[in-house]
Design an enzyme around this catalytic site. Structure first.
Site, PDB file in Angstrom:
ATOM      1  CE  LYS A 177       8.355   7.367  -3.876  1.00  0.00           C
ATOM      2  NZ  LYS A 177       8.786   6.675  -5.097  1.00  0.00           N
ATOM      3  N   GLY A 191       0.810  -1.221   0.000  1.00  0.00           N
ATOM      4  CA  GLY A 191       0.000   0.000   0.000  1.00  0.00           C
ATOM      5  C   GLY A 191       0.838   1.263   0.000  1.00  0.00           C
ATOM      6  CG  ASP A 201       5.017  -3.495  -4.860  1.00  0.00           C
ATOM      7  OD1 ASP A 201       5.555  -4.558  -5.203  1.00  0.00           O
ATOM      8  OD2 ASP A 201       5.620  -2.603  -4.246  1.00  0.00           O
ATOM      9  CG  ASN A 202       7.451  -0.847  -7.418  1.00  0.00           C
ATOM     10  OD1 ASN A 202       6.677  -0.202  -6.705  1.00  0.00           O
ATOM     11  ND2 ASN A 202       8.638  -1.227  -7.009  1.00  0.00           N
ATOM     12  CG  ASP A 221       6.503   3.251  -7.098  1.00  0.00           C
ATOM     13  OD1 ASP A 221       5.872   4.323  -7.196  1.00  0.00           O
ATOM     14  OD2 ASP A 221       6.242   2.390  -6.250  1.00  0.00           O
ATOM     15  NE  ARG A 240       8.763   6.097   0.028  1.00  0.00           N
ATOM     16  CZ  ARG A 240      10.049   6.200  -0.203  1.00  0.00           C
ATOM     17  NH1 ARG A 240      10.754   7.133   0.401  1.00  0.00           N
ATOM     18  NH2 ARG A 240      10.646   5.372  -1.028  1.00  0.00           N
ATOM     19  CG  ASP A 254      10.738   7.626   7.590  1.00  0.00           C
ATOM     20  OD1 ASP A 254      10.286   7.262   6.481  1.00  0.00           O
ATOM     21  OD2 ASP A 254      11.877   8.118   7.727  1.00  0.00           O
ATOM     22  N   GLY A 255       7.334   7.006   6.472  1.00  0.00           N
ATOM     23  CA  GLY A 255       6.441   7.776   5.603  1.00  0.00           C
ATOM     24  C   GLY A 255       7.115   8.919   4.869  1.00  0.00           C
TER      25      GLY A 255
HETATM   26  P1  AMP Z   1       9.054   0.496  -2.950  1.00  0.00           P
HETATM   27  O1  AMP Z   1      10.204  -0.412  -2.719  1.00  0.00           O
HETATM   28  O2  AMP Z   1       9.418   1.959  -2.930  1.00  0.00           O
HETATM   29  O3  AMP Z   1       8.220   0.142  -4.122  1.00  0.00           O
HETATM   30  O4  AMP Z   1       8.124   0.341  -1.643  1.00  0.00           O
HETATM   31  C1  AMP Z   1       7.533  -0.856  -1.253  1.00  0.00           C
HETATM   32  C2  AMP Z   1       6.534  -0.571  -0.163  1.00  0.00           C
HETATM   33  O5  AMP Z   1       7.173   0.054   0.952  1.00  0.00           O
HETATM   34  C3  AMP Z   1       5.393   0.365  -0.551  1.00  0.00           C
HETATM   35  O6  AMP Z   1       4.254  -0.065   0.122  1.00  0.00           O
HETATM   36  C4  AMP Z   1       5.870   1.696  -0.035  1.00  0.00           C
HETATM   37  O7  AMP Z   1       4.822   2.594   0.207  1.00  0.00           O
HETATM   38  C5  AMP Z   1       6.569   1.293   1.259  1.00  0.00           C
HETATM   39  N1  AMP Z   1       7.596   2.253   1.668  1.00  0.00           N
HETATM   40  C6  AMP Z   1       8.806   2.466   1.107  1.00  0.00           C
HETATM   41  N2  AMP Z   1       9.481   3.418   1.768  1.00  0.00           N
HETATM   42  C7  AMP Z   1       8.691   3.830   2.786  1.00  0.00           C
HETATM   43  C8  AMP Z   1       8.825   4.808   3.826  1.00  0.00           C
HETATM   44  N3  AMP Z   1       9.927   5.532   3.972  1.00  0.00           N
HETATM   45  N4  AMP Z   1       7.782   4.945   4.679  1.00  0.00           N
HETATM   46  C9  AMP Z   1       6.675   4.201   4.546  1.00  0.00           C
HETATM   47  N5  AMP Z   1       6.486   3.278   3.610  1.00  0.00           N
HETATM   48  C10 AMP Z   1       7.476   3.086   2.728  1.00  0.00           C
HETATM   49 MG    MG Z   2       6.668   1.021  -4.907  1.00  0.00          MG
END
Ligand code: AMP
Ligand code: MG
Length: 508
Positions: free
Chosen positions: A124, A101, A265-266, A275, A104, A136-137
């Site tokens: 983002k 989900g 998810d990407n 992403d 952030r 941490d979002g």
């Molecule tokens: P990603 O690897 O960027 O595609 O992220 C995979 C998942 O991790 C997704 O659900 C992102 O929203 C979550 N995510 C990545 N970095 C953060 C962050 N700093 N804070 C919260 N969620 C994160």
């Molecule tokens: Mg992603």
């Protein structure tokens, strides 16, 4: 800017999370959770895409700049916005990862662009949501600059992509362990406003299917078709998703783009590049190259794997749709993916080498080209751009030298060039025509990782000029811009091993 009208079709038409607690937790039977951005200390507008702003019909006067920074950091919610975080799951590195989900990312609302199309505005790095898990979002400046720069460059290269409107510094530090070596340190934080007709990913469908939420799955599918695939049947929709994904892979392959983290998810349901994380651009041609240090062992998402992985991801999407779409149609879609990819890939590379007609030996000629490229470290972008300079009557490696990282003999490539030259003579177009055709598909400028890193180094010291220059040049990537020649060079040797300049971790 003050009088923008917002719509909220995603919020209006899809099932909402009924729990309103903004804490990491599993969410059931919902496509999203209503959640607002967490305010930041001192937002400051660092960069703005004027091209996108004009398309969207967003303008602001110099004295409105602080207000823009407030809005695009998430500090100020405008009337009509109904912010939300989407729920999705995904296969990460080949394994089902459950609920992910928008951890952030927070969508603020939708606006109608100057061409009448609806677009979502999404921040983002806007703070925690129920999908943040242990994170941490937030987002660091370096990864935000990379996303901002590359989104807009991709668009200018003619590749379907989510776009980026703004880059705002938060004035807050974010703690990251950039090298995953147990040395976390504070880094400047930032928020990017991304823009797309939809941010729906394969994983939005997968999460409903994984939890047997068939009603929610059907509502999502009906919504996506109504908004983005009008008049399509379920079967048409899946076929179209396969075709768009195939075309996207051809675009990535023809430009040497490596996404780096092709988890489901990407993967955008609209076939957009989405992403931007540890992505990269092929410098030395190598099918096994990946910019993502986290994937250095398995190389699952290396350059040459991307077309196959996209199809694997489509197969996971097909599984999620199985409750609604006949198996046969899904299988046909996956076969159509291969057909579309293979035919368009060939077409794209024939165009890259400037052929307009088809001869018997042409496929062989392409195969041998890749063997020639692998003979010694050869810059992908510079090689194809330089190929247009080769004179068929006097085939010489000279115009290609700027693509070579090492000064070694290239007998294979020389032999290929001679065959290529004699083939060109059979294609009836003038040298000038061919060159201008080739220059429209072989860019002179791509946002190489070391260039992005120079922009980041500048911004971390408060200097936006490198980013602005790159944005300006990359807005016309296929044009000769002789005064900007230094941005079209091979990656310098100092950048080969410097973090961020060739390979990157997922830390962002
Ligand atoms: P990603 O690897 O960027 O595609 O992220 C995979 C998942 O991790 C997704 O659900 C992102 O929203 C979550 N995510 C990545 N970095 C953060 C962050 N700093 N804070 C919260 N969620 C994160
Ligand atoms: Mg992603």
């Amino acid at each position: 800017m003050q009088d923008l009208a917002f719509e909220n079709s995603f919020v209006r038409e899809l099932p909402a999370d009924t729990v309103l607690v903004n804490e990491p937790r599993p969410v059931a039977n919902a496509a999203y959770t209503r959640v607002e951005p967490t305010p930041v200390a001192a937002p400051r507008l660092l960069a703005w895409s004027e091209d996108l702003a004009q398309y969207l019909g967003i303008a602001f006067s110099p004295d409105e700049k602080p207000f823009i920074a407030e809005v695009f950091s998430g500090n100020r919610i405008l009337s009509g916005m109904q912010p939300y975080a989407a729920r999705y799951g995904g296969h990460q590195f080949g394994h089902w990862a459950g609920q992910l989900g928008d951890g952030r990312a927070i969508t603020l609302g939708e606006i109608i662009a100057t061409d009448g199309r609806r677009h979502e505005l999404q921040l983002k790095g806007a703070g925690r949501t129920p999908y943040s898990r242990t994170a941490d979002g937030r987002a660091v400046l370096r990864s935000s600059v990379r996303e901002f720069l590359c989104s807009e460059a991709m668009h200018a290269l003619g590749v379907p992509t989510t776009r980026a409107l703004s880059l705002v510094a938060t004035g807050e530090a974010v703690i990251r362990d950039m090298f995953y070596d147990g040395n976390p340190r504070p880094e400047p934080g930032a928020v990017v406003c991304r823009v797309a007709p939809s941010f729906v990913r394969f994983g939005n469908f997968q999460i409903h299917a994984a939890h047997q939420e068939h009603k929610a799955l059907k509502r999502l599918l009906d919504y996506v078709i109504r908004e983005h695939f009008p008049q399509s049947s379920y079967e048409d929709f899946f076929r179209e998703a396969c075709v768009r994904t195939a075309r996207l892979m051809v675009d990535w392959m023809r430009l040497g783009f490596v996404h780096g983290v092709m988890n489901t998810d990407n993967m955008s349901i609209l076939g957009l590049t989405i992403d931007y994380g540890p992505y990269g651009w092929l410098e030395g041609y190598d099918p096994l190259w990946t910019p993502n240090t986290t994937d250095a062992q398995g190389r699952r998402y290396a350059y040459g794997q991307q077309p196959h992985i996209a199809q694997w991801n489509l197969a996971r999407l097909a599984e999620a749709l199985l409750p609604l779409v006949p198996r046969e149609a899904l299988e046909q879609g996956l076969a159509l993916y291969s057909e579309t990819f293979n035919a368009s890939w060939q077409q794209a590379f024939f165009s890259k080498i400037g052929l307009t007609s088809r001869n018997d030996g042409d496929e062989e000629l392409l195969r041998e080209l890749f063997e020639g490229l692998a003979e010694g470290e050869t810059d992908f972008t510079l090689f194809f751009r330089g190929l247009a300079e080769v004179a068929p009557e006097r085939p010489s490696l000279e115009p290609l030298r700027r693509a070579f990282y090492a000064d070694a003999p290239r007998p294979r490539l020389q032999a290929w060039l001679e065959r290529y030259a004699s083939r060109l003579i059979q294609d009836d177009s003038t040298a000038e025509e061919r060159k201008s055709r080739m220059n429209r598909v072989n860019p002179r400028y791509v946002p190489r990782n070391y260039l992005a890193q120079l922009a980041i180094d500048g911004l971390e010291k408060g200097d936006a000029s490198v980013l602005e220059r790159l944005m300006r040049v990359l807005a016309r990537p296929y044009d000769e811009q002789p005064e900007e020649d230094t941005l079209a060079e091979r990656r310098p040797e100092w950048a080969r091993h410097r973090a961020g300049c060739s390979a990157l971790s997922c830390s962002s």
